[in-house]
Design an enzyme around this catalytic site. Structure first.
Site, PDB file in Angstrom:
ATOM      1  N   ASP A 104       0.838  -1.192   0.000  1.00  0.00           N
ATOM      2  CA  ASP A 104       0.000   0.000   0.000  1.00  0.00           C
ATOM      3  C   ASP A 104       0.878   1.248   0.000  1.00  0.00           C
ATOM      4  OD1 ASP A 104      -2.183   1.601  -0.030  1.00  0.00           O
ATOM      5  OD2 ASP A 104      -2.920   1.072   1.953  1.00  0.00           O
ATOM      6  N   HIS A 227      -7.959   0.519   7.576  1.00  0.00           N
ATOM      7  CA  HIS A 227      -8.206   1.827   6.976  1.00  0.00           C
ATOM      8  C   HIS A 227      -9.584   2.337   7.400  1.00  0.00           C
ATOM      9  CE1 HIS A 227      -5.190   0.708   3.572  1.00  0.00           C
ATOM     10  NE2 HIS A 227      -4.595   1.101   4.693  1.00  0.00           N
ATOM     11  N   GLU A 230     -12.841   8.700  10.021  1.00  0.00           N
ATOM     12  CA  GLU A 230     -13.401   8.776  11.369  1.00  0.00           C
ATOM     13  C   GLU A 230     -13.731  10.206  11.752  1.00  0.00           C
ATOM     14  OE1 GLU A 230     -12.420   5.876  14.682  1.00  0.00           O
ATOM     15  OE2 GLU A 230     -11.093   7.555  15.179  1.00  0.00           O
ATOM     16  N   HIS A 350       2.979   7.124   5.571  1.00  0.00           N
ATOM     17  CA  HIS A 350       3.818   6.306   6.448  1.00  0.00           C
ATOM     18  C   HIS A 350       4.279   5.014   5.767  1.00  0.00           C
ATOM     19  CE1 HIS A 350      -0.454   5.480   8.092  1.00  0.00           C
ATOM     20  NE2 HIS A 350      -0.164   4.433   7.337  1.00  0.00           N
ATOM     21  N   ASN A 351       4.100   4.908   4.444  1.00  0.00           N
ATOM     22  CA  ASN A 351       4.680   3.814   3.649  1.00  0.00           C
ATOM     23  C   ASN A 351       5.337   4.431   2.424  1.00  0.00           C
ATOM     24  OD1 ASN A 351       3.570   1.938   5.379  1.00  0.00           O
ATOM     25  ND2 ASN A 351       2.123   1.080   3.924  1.00  0.00           N
ATOM     26  N   GLY A 395      -5.377   5.242  17.329  1.00  0.00           N
ATOM     27  CA  GLY A 395      -5.478   4.029  18.129  1.00  0.00           C
ATOM     28  C   GLY A 395      -6.242   2.974  17.359  1.00  0.00           C
ATOM     29  N   HIS A 418       3.081   4.839  13.643  1.00  0.00           N
ATOM     30  CA  HIS A 418       1.948   5.284  12.824  1.00  0.00           C
ATOM     31  C   HIS A 418       0.610   4.801  13.386  1.00  0.00           C
ATOM     32  CE1 HIS A 418       1.369   1.251  11.350  1.00  0.00           C
ATOM     33  NE2 HIS A 418       0.639   1.602  10.324  1.00  0.00           N
ATOM     34  N   GLY A 421      -0.636  -0.541  16.504  1.00  0.00           N
ATOM     35  CA  GLY A 421       0.036  -1.783  16.115  1.00  0.00           C
ATOM     36  C   GLY A 421      -0.726  -2.996  16.608  1.00  0.00           C
TER      37      GLY A 421
END
EC number: 6.5.1.-
Length: 509
Positions: A104, A227, A230, A350-351, A395, A418, A421
């Protein structure tokens, strides 16, 4: 696999003992759980050292400089992925590792401030859910694009859209796009939302027909997994000065978007990884860990150009995808509340792979599930020059997210976690936890393509079972607690907490 290879250095750092003598630091305080399988995957990833030594010995002329793994740092949201763990920050010189950013490409976070309060939203949450389901899942997104728009998007990202989409073209979500300020928007996106590419590779289907407008199911799509889009409220201000400068106030409704390049990124990533795999020297054994490298040198110049163009095509799409998802959320709010301000705070990947010159020569920072978290010096010339780069750390679904300010911490190559986890795999989350999952469904509002309240859906146990299984894999019990992750980020010096955001309603694909 045990955790004996990890040696605690201090309250926030562990050192990974490995056979190659590579300096590998895992940032996690004692409250952060660590997966043994993720440690095993990290050890296997370090076999990269054998690969670069073998190829350099057999084909030294393929490298302009001697290939070196400069550093490896691991963020506290560290967990197993496919070959290279999430939370890995890998710096190299002399070669690239395309697999080190995952499928991604430019998955990332975007955050908007609105003029609404949480009390206003809560009073109309049912109406908002209906509006969101219509816009996100029932053909309400309306993002028509002509061939020139799509080409500009892939070659120049959001800058390309501003340059090619005329204000008279305002069908659907374009009317919201034209209400945004170009300069202000681009200044609040990492690298201005534009990674320049010289050509488009393997995405002809997305470009569509030259003669007519084209609509597709990709642009404005959330994707699967963790993904989301929100609606949140500013629950707590943790740094009043920075929060004021960034326009964050208690009770304010914010919109957070977490997604990337979805199938466009998968197509681009598969394309360039195949090209890199085919260039592996026939005289050198295949990497045992399945991770191929791309030498940086004269013999591989065309392959390198192909890689950067393909990665940038997908990254540019991802910037636009997050933007359109935010516009869809904005349109949903205005359908319920009338005219509403919706202002971008920040958007960052973040990728991705970043070129750097900080050591006096070119290195390549691969971030897989790690936010850039640069300090105020590095943010000169942006709206964040006095406080550092905004770092957006969500979160698990139903848990708080955090806005932080980057410190430019050298120990992680100016990076931070990021997210929370995963604590357990998606497969493990399907076994047990029945009471926790039921409680989550009762307490939290999730909007999906499946409306569980519809009578016809209630009668379709197969549809309900599939969507509930998707939600279960992303429920809070499958993730680490966000608190210990944020504490590690703060105590280690990666970033400073600015505000806590509490979820009000989440839209999932």
């Amino acid at each position: 696999m045990s955790l004996n290879e990890l040696k605690r250095v201090d309250a926030n750092r562990l050192e990974l003992i490995n056979p190659y003598g590579i300096d590998v630091t895992l940032f996690a305080n004692e409250e952060v759980p660590i997966e043994p399988v993720a440690v095993a995957e990290l050890q296997a990833m370090l076999q990269l050292q054998e690969t670069i030594e073998d190829i350099y010995k057999a084909c030294p002329k393929r490298f302009s400089v001697e290939p070196v793994i400069e550093s490896v740092a691991i963020t506290p949201d560290f967990h197993k992925a496919r070959g290279i763990p999430v939370g890995t920050i890998l710096e190299t010189s002399g070669f690239l590792v395309p697999q080190a950013i995952g499928n991604d490409i430019n998955c990332g976070m975007r955050l908007h401030r609105t003029s609404l309060t949480a009390d206003q939203l809560k009073a109309s949450v049912n109406t908002l859910e209906i509006a969101c389901r219509s816009i996100f899942f029932e053909a309400g997104r309306r993002i028509p694009l002509a061939w020139p728009h799509r080409e500009a998007l892939l070659l120049s990202g959001i800058e390309g859209l501003y340059a090619t989409v005329d204000k008279t073209f305002d069908e659907g979500l374009w009317s919201y796009f034209h209400r945004t300020d170009r300069d202000e928007t681009l200044a609040r996106i990492e690298r201005r939302g534009c990674l320049s590419a010289s050509r488009v590779h393997g995405l002809e289907d997305f470009l569509g027909h030259r003669e007519r407008l084209h609509r597709d199911s990709q642009i404005g799509s959330i994707g699967g997994g963790n993904h989301f889009v929100e609606f949140q409220k500013v629950e707590r201000i943790l740094d009043g000065q920075i929060a004021h400068a960034w326009g964050l106030e208690p009770g304010m409704v914010t919109i957070m978007v977490h997604t990337g390049s979805v199938s466009v990124g998968y197509a681009s990533g598969s394309f360039y990884r195949d090209q890199v795999r085919l260039r592996h020297p026939t005289s050198v054994r295949r990497p045992q860990n399945g991770i191929d490298i791309l030498p940086i040198g004269p013999e591989d110049g065309e392959a390198e150009s192909l890689f950067w163009d393909s990665m940038n095509n997908a990254a540019n799409f991802a910037y636009a995808n997050r933007m359109f998802l935010a516009l869809m959320a904005w349109a949903s709010l205005e359908n319920c509340f009338g005219e509403t301000r919706c202002e971008l705070l920040y958007d960052a990947p973040h990728n991705m792979i970043w070129k750097e010159q900080s050591k006096g020569y070119e290195t390549y920072i691969h971030r897989k599930g790690a936010c850039p978290a640069r300090g105020f010096d590095a943010m000169a010339g942006t709206p964040f020059a006095y406080y550092g780069e905004p770092v957006l750390v969500p979160g698990s679904m139903g848990a708080s997210s955090y806005v932080l300010a980057g410190n430019g911490f050298p120990g992680t190559n100016q990076s931070a976690a990021h997210g929370a986890g995963r604590a357990i795999s998606r497969g493990a989350s399907m076994k047990g936890f029945d009471r926790e999952f039921q409680q989550f469904l009762e307490e939290f509002r999730v909007v999906t393509p499946v409306d569980f309240r519809r009578q016809d859906i209630r009668q379709r146990s197969d549809i309900r079972h599939k969507k509930l299984a998707d939600l279960r894999q992303e429920a809070p019990f499958a993730y680490k607690g966000i608190g210990s992750v944020i504490e590690t980020i703060q105590s280690s010096g990666m970033a400073r907490p600015v505000a806590e955001l509490k979820p009000l309603m989440t839209v999932k694909g």
